[in-house]
Scaffold this motif. Structure first.
Motif, PDB file in Angstrom:
ATOM      1  N   VAL A  74      -2.898   7.358   8.176  1.00  0.00           N
ATOM      2  CA  VAL A  74      -2.517   6.547   9.341  1.00  0.00           C
ATOM      3  C   VAL A  74      -2.003   5.180   8.895  1.00  0.00           C
ATOM      4  CG1 VAL A  74      -3.390   5.354  11.379  1.00  0.00           C
ATOM      5  CG2 VAL A  74      -4.059   7.721  10.951  1.00  0.00           C
ATOM      6  N   GLU A  75      -2.724   4.533   7.959  1.00  0.00           N
ATOM      7  CA  GLU A  75      -2.327   3.192   7.526  1.00  0.00           C
ATOM      8  C   GLU A  75      -1.064   3.234   6.667  1.00  0.00           C
ATOM      9  OE1 GLU A  75      -3.810   1.129   9.172  1.00  0.00           O
ATOM     10  OE2 GLU A  75      -5.633   2.186   9.702  1.00  0.00           O
ATOM     11  N   TYR A  76      -0.907   4.271   5.858  1.00  0.00           N
ATOM     12  CA  TYR A  76       0.317   4.456   5.077  1.00  0.00           C
ATOM     13  C   TYR A  76       1.523   4.576   6.007  1.00  0.00           C
ATOM     14  CZ  TYR A  76       3.859   6.994   2.376  1.00  0.00           C
ATOM     15  OH  TYR A  76       5.044   7.395   1.795  1.00  0.00           O
ATOM     16  N   LEU A  77       1.374   5.389   7.038  1.00  0.00           N
ATOM     17  CA  LEU A  77       2.483   5.574   7.977  1.00  0.00           C
ATOM     18  C   LEU A  77       2.725   4.322   8.814  1.00  0.00           C
ATOM     19  CD1 LEU A  77       1.769   9.245   9.047  1.00  0.00           C
ATOM     20  CD2 LEU A  77       3.658   8.429   7.618  1.00  0.00           C
ATOM     21  N   GLN A  78       1.663   3.615   9.158  1.00  0.00           N
ATOM     22  CA  GLN A  78       1.839   2.367   9.899  1.00  0.00           C
ATOM     23  C   GLN A  78       2.621   1.348   9.065  1.00  0.00           C
ATOM     24  OE1 GLN A  78       1.539   3.009  12.999  1.00  0.00           O
ATOM     25  NE2 GLN A  78       0.039   1.472  13.613  1.00  0.00           N
ATOM     26  N   ALA A  79       2.309   1.276   7.776  1.00  0.00           N
ATOM     27  CA  ALA A  79       3.050   0.367   6.892  1.00  0.00           C
ATOM     28  C   ALA A  79       4.521   0.755   6.836  1.00  0.00           C
ATOM     29  CB  ALA A  79       2.440   0.382   5.493  1.00  0.00           C
ATOM     30  N   ASN A  80       4.802   2.045   6.848  1.00  0.00           N
ATOM     31  CA  ASN A  80       6.190   2.496   6.830  1.00  0.00           C
ATOM     32  C   ASN A  80       6.888   2.247   8.163  1.00  0.00           C
ATOM     33  OD1 ASN A  80       7.311   3.766   4.329  1.00  0.00           O
ATOM     34  ND2 ASN A  80       5.309   4.771   4.372  1.00  0.00           N
ATOM     35  N   ARG A  81       6.142   2.281   9.248  1.00  0.00           N
ATOM     36  CA  ARG A  81       6.735   1.926  10.544  1.00  0.00           C
ATOM     37  C   ARG A  81       7.097   0.443  10.567  1.00  0.00           C
ATOM     38  NH1 ARG A  81       2.995   3.403  15.259  1.00  0.00           N
ATOM     39  NH2 ARG A  81       4.906   3.326  16.497  1.00  0.00           N
ATOM     40  N   LEU A  82       6.221  -0.371   9.986  1.00  0.00           N
ATOM     41  CA  LEU A  82       6.522  -1.794   9.882  1.00  0.00           C
ATOM     42  C   LEU A  82       7.731  -2.009   8.977  1.00  0.00           C
ATOM     43  CD1 LEU A  82       5.417  -4.459  10.970  1.00  0.00           C
ATOM     44  CD2 LEU A  82       3.994  -4.625   8.916  1.00  0.00           C
ATOM     45  N   ARG A  83       7.840  -1.175   7.971  1.00  0.00           N
ATOM     46  CA  ARG A  83       8.995  -1.233   7.069  1.00  0.00           C
ATOM     47  C   ARG A  83      10.293  -0.962   7.824  1.00  0.00           C
ATOM     48  NH1 ARG A  83       9.043   2.646   1.723  1.00  0.00           N
ATOM     49  NH2 ARG A  83      10.662   1.595   0.507  1.00  0.00           N
ATOM     50  N   THR A  84      10.264  -0.046   8.764  1.00  0.00           N
ATOM     51  CA  THR A  84      11.441   0.223   9.601  1.00  0.00           C
ATOM     52  C   THR A  84      11.871  -1.045  10.344  1.00  0.00           C
ATOM     53  OG1 THR A  84      10.840   2.549   9.898  1.00  0.00           O
ATOM     54  CG2 THR A  84      12.317   1.583  11.541  1.00  0.00           C
ATOM     55  N   LYS A  85      10.902  -1.768  10.895  1.00  0.00           N
ATOM     56  CA  LYS A  85      11.215  -3.018  11.587  1.00  0.00           C
ATOM     57  C   LYS A  85      11.776  -4.056  10.608  1.00  0.00           C
ATOM     58  CE  LYS A  85       8.215  -4.744  14.477  1.00  0.00           C
ATOM     59  NZ  LYS A  85       9.138  -4.987  15.611  1.00  0.00           N
ATOM     60  N   LEU A  86      11.195  -4.120   9.423  1.00  0.00           N
ATOM     61  CA  LEU A  86      11.679  -5.053   8.400  1.00  0.00           C
ATOM     62  C   LEU A  86      13.139  -4.772   8.054  1.00  0.00           C
ATOM     63  CD1 LEU A  86      11.444  -7.075   6.021  1.00  0.00           C
ATOM     64  CD2 LEU A  86      10.448  -5.225   4.674  1.00  0.00           C
TER      65      LEU A  86
ATOM     66  N   ILE B  70       0.844  -1.203   0.000  1.00  0.00           N
ATOM     67  CA  ILE B  70       0.000   0.000   0.000  1.00  0.00           C
ATOM     68  C   ILE B  70       0.876   1.249   0.000  1.00  0.00           C
ATOM     69  CG2 ILE B  70      -1.975  -1.096   1.126  1.00  0.00           C
ATOM     70  CD1 ILE B  70      -1.147   0.430   3.713  1.00  0.00           C
ATOM     71  N   ILE B  71       2.126   1.103   0.414  1.00  0.00           N
ATOM     72  CA  ILE B  71       3.076   2.225   0.355  1.00  0.00           C
ATOM     73  C   ILE B  71       3.245   2.674  -1.089  1.00  0.00           C
ATOM     74  CG2 ILE B  71       5.493   2.885   0.693  1.00  0.00           C
ATOM     75  CD1 ILE B  71       5.506   0.898   3.098  1.00  0.00           C
ATOM     76  N   LEU B  72       3.508   1.715  -1.959  1.00  0.00           N
ATOM     77  CA  LEU B  72       3.635   2.016  -3.387  1.00  0.00           C
ATOM     78  C   LEU B  72       2.331   2.565  -3.952  1.00  0.00           C
ATOM     79  CD1 LEU B  72       4.659   1.890  -6.311  1.00  0.00           C
ATOM     80  CD2 LEU B  72       4.312  -0.591  -6.260  1.00  0.00           C
ATOM     81  N   SER B  73       1.223   1.944  -3.597  1.00  0.00           N
ATOM     82  CA  SER B  73      -0.073   2.376  -4.132  1.00  0.00           C
ATOM     83  C   SER B  73      -0.370   3.825  -3.772  1.00  0.00           C
ATOM     84  CB  SER B  73      -1.176   1.472  -3.598  1.00  0.00           C
ATOM     85  OG  SER B  73      -0.976   0.131  -3.987  1.00  0.00           O
ATOM     86  N   ALA B  74      -0.131   4.172  -2.503  1.00  0.00           N
ATOM     87  CA  ALA B  74      -0.417   5.535  -2.052  1.00  0.00           C
ATOM     88  C   ALA B  74       0.508   6.546  -2.726  1.00  0.00           C
ATOM     89  CB  ALA B  74      -0.272   5.619  -0.533  1.00  0.00           C
ATOM     90  N   GLU B  75       1.784   6.215  -2.848  1.00  0.00           N
ATOM     91  CA  GLU B  75       2.738   7.141  -3.451  1.00  0.00           C
ATOM     92  C   GLU B  75       2.470   7.306  -4.944  1.00  0.00           C
ATOM     93  OE1 GLU B  75       6.751   6.143  -2.381  1.00  0.00           O
ATOM     94  OE2 GLU B  75       6.342   6.277  -0.232  1.00  0.00           O
ATOM     95  N   ALA B  76       2.115   6.204  -5.623  1.00  0.00           N
ATOM     96  CA  ALA B  76       1.819   6.289  -7.054  1.00  0.00           C
ATOM     97  C   ALA B  76       0.580   7.141  -7.306  1.00  0.00           C
ATOM     98  CB  ALA B  76       1.629   4.884  -7.626  1.00  0.00           C
ATOM     99  N   ALA B  77      -0.445   6.959  -6.473  1.00  0.00           N
ATOM    100  CA  ALA B  77      -1.659   7.774  -6.621  1.00  0.00           C
ATOM    101  C   ALA B  77      -1.350   9.249  -6.377  1.00  0.00           C
ATOM    102  CB  ALA B  77      -2.733   7.298  -5.648  1.00  0.00           C
ATOM    103  N   THR B  78      -0.415   9.523  -5.484  1.00  0.00           N
ATOM    104  CA  THR B  78      -0.007  10.898  -5.215  1.00  0.00           C
ATOM    105  C   THR B  78       0.771  11.466  -6.397  1.00  0.00           C
ATOM    106  OG1 THR B  78       0.161  10.373  -2.856  1.00  0.00           O
ATOM    107  CG2 THR B  78       1.230  12.394  -3.597  1.00  0.00           C
ATOM    108  N   ALA B  79       1.674  10.663  -6.958  1.00  0.00           N
ATOM    109  CA  ALA B  79       2.486  11.109  -8.096  1.00  0.00           C
ATOM    110  C   ALA B  79       1.613  11.486  -9.283  1.00  0.00           C
ATOM    111  CB  ALA B  79       3.484  10.022  -8.476  1.00  0.00           C
ATOM    112  N   PHE B  80       0.472  10.799  -9.421  1.00  0.00           N
ATOM    113  CA  PHE B  80      -0.428  11.067 -10.549  1.00  0.00           C
ATOM    114  C   PHE B  80      -1.804  11.542 -10.078  1.00  0.00           C
ATOM    115  CE2 PHE B  80       2.907   8.445 -12.287  1.00  0.00           C
ATOM    116  CZ  PHE B  80       3.262   9.210 -13.395  1.00  0.00           C
ATOM    117  N   ASP B  81      -1.774  12.319  -9.006  1.00  0.00           N
ATOM    118  CA  ASP B  81      -2.989  12.894  -8.431  1.00  0.00           C
ATOM    119  C   ASP B  81      -3.791  13.679  -9.457  1.00  0.00           C
ATOM    120  OD1 ASP B  81      -4.740  14.256  -6.417  1.00  0.00           O
ATOM    121  OD2 ASP B  81      -3.468  15.967  -6.905  1.00  0.00           O
ATOM    122  N   GLU B  82      -3.110  14.558 -10.183  1.00  0.00           N
ATOM    123  CA  GLU B  82      -3.820  15.415 -11.134  1.00  0.00           C
ATOM    124  C   GLU B  82      -4.429  14.601 -12.270  1.00  0.00           C
ATOM    125  OE1 GLU B  82      -3.120  19.407 -13.898  1.00  0.00           O
ATOM    126  OE2 GLU B  82      -1.490  18.622 -12.662  1.00  0.00           O
TER     127      GLU B  82
END
Length: 555
Positions: free
Chosen positions: A458-470, A415-427
Motif C-alpha cells: 500500500v505504501e509503495y503504491l502510495q509513493a508511486n501515486r505521489l510520484r505521478t503528481k510530481l 522507499i520506491i527504490l528500497s522496495a524494488e531493490a529488495a525485490t531484485a535481490f529477494d533470493e
C-alpha cells in the motif's frame, strides 16, 4: 533460510511487498497478538475484533508468499508493471533526429604519446579517421595505462585484453577498406561491470556474484560494438551499485588517492578521470553517474528514463535505473549517447524519441534557461565556483530565470527504490548469501534489503501515486523552460529528478582549495537531451576545467 522470525504485515486486504518468514515459524499459527504487534510498524491501530478477522487472510497471504518463492526468478526478469515518466498531455518533438558533431578538429598526433591519455573521443576519432594512429596502437596504449595505474586506483574488475586486441584489429581492417563506421570506430572504452559481456565475468562488484558469467551481451555493449568501439575493461562498481567499495577494495579518486571515487559508477569515473580510457558506460539510480563524475571531475550524462535500453544490465530499481556515458567532454557524451539510445524490443520501458544535437552551436539564442535561485543563494562549500558558472552563462548571453521546484517529500519517496531493490535481490536475502557482502553496516544493502521487506505494498503504491503528481507538476514548472542549472549536491534536485526521470549533464566547474574538482549540473526537459547537451557544451567550451588532470598521471 536463515531468518528465524516473521512479522505478518501482509497488507490486511492487499499483498505486502516481500514479507518473509523463517523456516522454523512458517507453519506456526498467526494469532491476534502477532497482528497487534505487527501493526506498530504500519503506524496503524486495529481492535482485537479486527485483528481476529484478519487471521485467515494474513495466514493465506503467507501461504501465497511461500508458493510464489518456489518458482525461481532471475534478476533480469522485470515486474509486469512498467514505469512511464510521461506526464498527461506530453508531446514529443516531431523533428527527425539529426546528429551533427563539431567541425573536424585540426588534430595532430602528439609528439609525446602520453598526451593521448587525455584527448577527447572527438579528437581521437579524428586521429583514427585520418590514419595518424591505428585503433590497435591506441588500444594497446590504453591497455598499458590500465595495467599500470589500476594498482593505485583499483578501478578494473576484468581486463578484456584479448577481446580488445581482436576488436581493434577488426576496426583497422575495416577502416583500411574504407568502411569507416563513425566517431566511435576504433575507440577504446570500459563498461561498468553490471553490463553483461558474453565470455567474461559480470560480477556486479559483489562477493556472491564474483564468479558469475552471463551467456549474453547487454544491448548497450552490442550497440557500441556495432559502432566499432573497443571494449578494454569491465570496471568497478560499489557492490550491487552502492558506493565505491567492491569485493576487491575501494576504487580511488585520481585527484586524491586517500579518497574513494564515489559511486556507484566508481571505476567508470575513476578510469576516465585518470586517462586510462577515453570514455566509459555508467549507470544511475540515485546519483551513481552524477556523484562519481562530481568527485573525479569527469563529464557525465544521465539520460531521461527510458532513453537507453537496460537489457543485459543488473536490475536494481526497474522504475529508476538508467544507463549513460561518463566522458571527458559534453560532446563526447553526445557521441556515445547517440550510439546507445533507442528501443531494443526487450526493455519495455524504453521510448523511441527524437534526438537532435548540433556540436557547432555557439550561442544560447532562443534557449530558455532557468536556475534554482534558492539553492544557489544558500551557503555551501562550492558556492563560489557555482557563482562563477552562473556569471559565465550570463556572459555567454543567457538570461537566467529564477525557478523553484515542486515541493515534495522526495527523500521519503525513495522507499520506491528500497522496495524494488529488495525485490531484485529477494533470493540473496532469503538464502543468507547477503552475509558474504563486504559492507555489513547499517547504511548498506544487506541491512536495507532486510528492512525493506517491511514496506507494505500500500505504501509503495502510495509513493508511486505521489510520484505521478510530481511528474505532472514538473511538467508544469518546466513548460516554458528548456534547461535549468542546479548545484551538483546538497539539494533535493538530484533525488527529485531521478524519481521524475529527467536528464542531466554534470561537468567540472572549478577546484576546491585542496585541489579536488567541483561540478555543476545542467538539467533538461524529458527527452530534451539535444538542447541540454548543446547548452552544456557551450558553457564547457568557454571554460578549461575539463582540460586539467592530475599531474602524477601525465606520464
Amino acid at each position: 533460510m536463515k531468518k528465524s522470525y516473521f512479522l505478518p504485515i501482509a497488507c490486511f486486504g492487499c499483498l505486502f511487498l516481500g514479507a518473509f518468514i523463517g523456516k522454523k515459524l512458517e507453519n506456526q499459527p498467526i494469532t491476534t497478538n502477532v497482528i497487534r504487534h505487527a501493526q506498530s510498524l504500519l503506524g496503524l491501530e486495529f481492535t482485537e475484533a479486527e485483528a481476529d478477522s484478519m487471521i485467515f487472510d494474513v495466514t493465506d497471504n503467507r501461504r501465497n508468499f511461500e508458493e510464489i518463492r518456489k518458482v525461481p526468478i532471475n534478476n533480469e526478469v522485470a515486474p509486469a508493471v512498467a514505469f512511464n515518466p510521461l506526464p498527461i498531455g506530453f508531446t514529443f518533438d516531431k523533428t527527425p533526429s539529426k546528429f551533427i558533431p563539431s567541425t573536424n578538429p585540426n588534430v595532430k598526433l602528439p609528439i609525446n604519446k602520453s598526451d593521448l591519455a587525455f584527448m577527447s573521443v572527438r579528437e581521437l576519432a579524428e586521429l583514427i579517421r585520418t590514419k595518424q594512429i591505428s585503433s590497435l596502437e591506441l588500444t594497446q596504449f590504453f591497455l598499458e595505462r590500465l595495467k599500470t595505474y589500476d594498482k593505485q586506483l583499483a578501478c578494473v574488475i576484468t581486463l578484456t585484453e584479448d577481446l580488445a586486441i581482436q576488436q581493434a584489429k577488426k576496426a583497422d581492417a575495416e577502416i583500411a577498406k574504407g568502411k569507416y563506421r563513425g566517431l566511435l570506430h576504433g575507440i577504446p572504452y570500459g563498461a561498468k561491470d553490471l553490463l553483461a559481456k558474453k565470455g567474461y565475468k559480470t560480477t556486479w562488484g559483489s562477493v556472491p556474484f564474483k564468479d558469475q558469467v552471463l551467456d549474453y551481451d547487454a544491448t548497450v555493449v552490442t550497440r557500441l560494438e556495432e559502432a566499432g568501439a573497443v571494449l578494454c575493461a569491465k570496471l568497478t562498481l560499489g557492490e550491487l551499485a552502492w558506493g565505491d567499495v567492491w569485493f576487491g577494495g575501494t576504487t580511488k579518486n585520481p585527484w586524491n588517492l586517500k579518497r574513494g571515487s564515489s559511486g556507484s559508477s566508481a571505476g567508470s569515473a575513476s578510469s576516465v578521470s585518470a586517462g586510462l580510457l577515453p570514455f566509459a558506460i555508467g549507470s544511475e539510480t540515485l546519483g551513481s553517474i552524477v556523484s562519481p563524475s562530481s568527485e573525479c571531475g569527469t563529464t557525465g550524462l544521465r539520460p531521461s528514463f527510458g532513453r537507453v535500453p537496460r537489457t543485459g544490465a543488473m536490475a536494481l530499481s526497474w522504475s529508476m535505473d538508467k544507463l549513460g556515458p561518463i566522458c571527458r567532454t559534453v560532446e563526447d557524451c553526445a557521441i556515445v549517447f547517440n550510439a546507445i539510445k533507442g528501443t531494443d524490443g526487450k526493455d519495455l520501458s524504453t521510448i523511441d524519441a527524437s534526438f537532435s544535437f548540433n556540436g557547432n552551436r555557439k550561442d544560447l539564442k532562443g534557449i530558455r534557461i532557468a536556475y534554482l535561485k534558492k539553492d544557489f543563494d544558500r551557503n555551501y562549500p562550492t558556492k563560489s565556483q557555482d557563482s562563477l558558472s552562473l556569471a559565465t552563462l550570463r556572459k555567454l548571453g543567457a538570461e537566467l530565470i529564477p525557478l523553484e521546484l515542486p515541493n515534495y517529500p522526495v527523500g521519503d519517496m525513495t522507499i520506491i527504490l528500497s522496495a524494488e531493490a529488495a525485490t531484485a535481490f529477494d533470493e540473496l536475502t532469503r538464502n543468507g548469501k547477503d552475509d558474504a557482502m563486504v559492507r555489513q553496516i547499517k547504511n548498506a544493502w544487506p541491512n536495507s534489503f532486510r528492512a525493506s521487506r517491511f514496506i507494505p505494498a500500500v505504501e509503495y503504491l502510495q509513493a508511486n501515486r505521489l510520484r505521478t503528481k510530481l511528474i505532472q507538476d514538473m511538467e508544469t514548472k518546466l513548460k516554458d523552460i528548456d534547461v535549468y542549472i542546479s548545484p551538483a549536491f546538497g539539494n533535493a534536485n538530484l533525488t527529485l529528478t531521478n524519481l521524475s526521470g529527467h536528464p542531466c549533464v554534470v561537468l567540472p566547474n572549478g577546484f576546491r582549495p585542496e585541489g579536488r574538482p567541483t561540478s555543476i549540473t545542467f538539467m533538461g526537459k524529458l527527452f530534451g537531451e539535444g538542447k541540454l547537451l548543446e547548452v552544456a557544451k557551450i558553457y564547457q567550451d568557454a571554460t578549461d576545467f575539463h582540460k586539467k588532470h592530475p599531474e602524477w598521471l601525465k606520464k
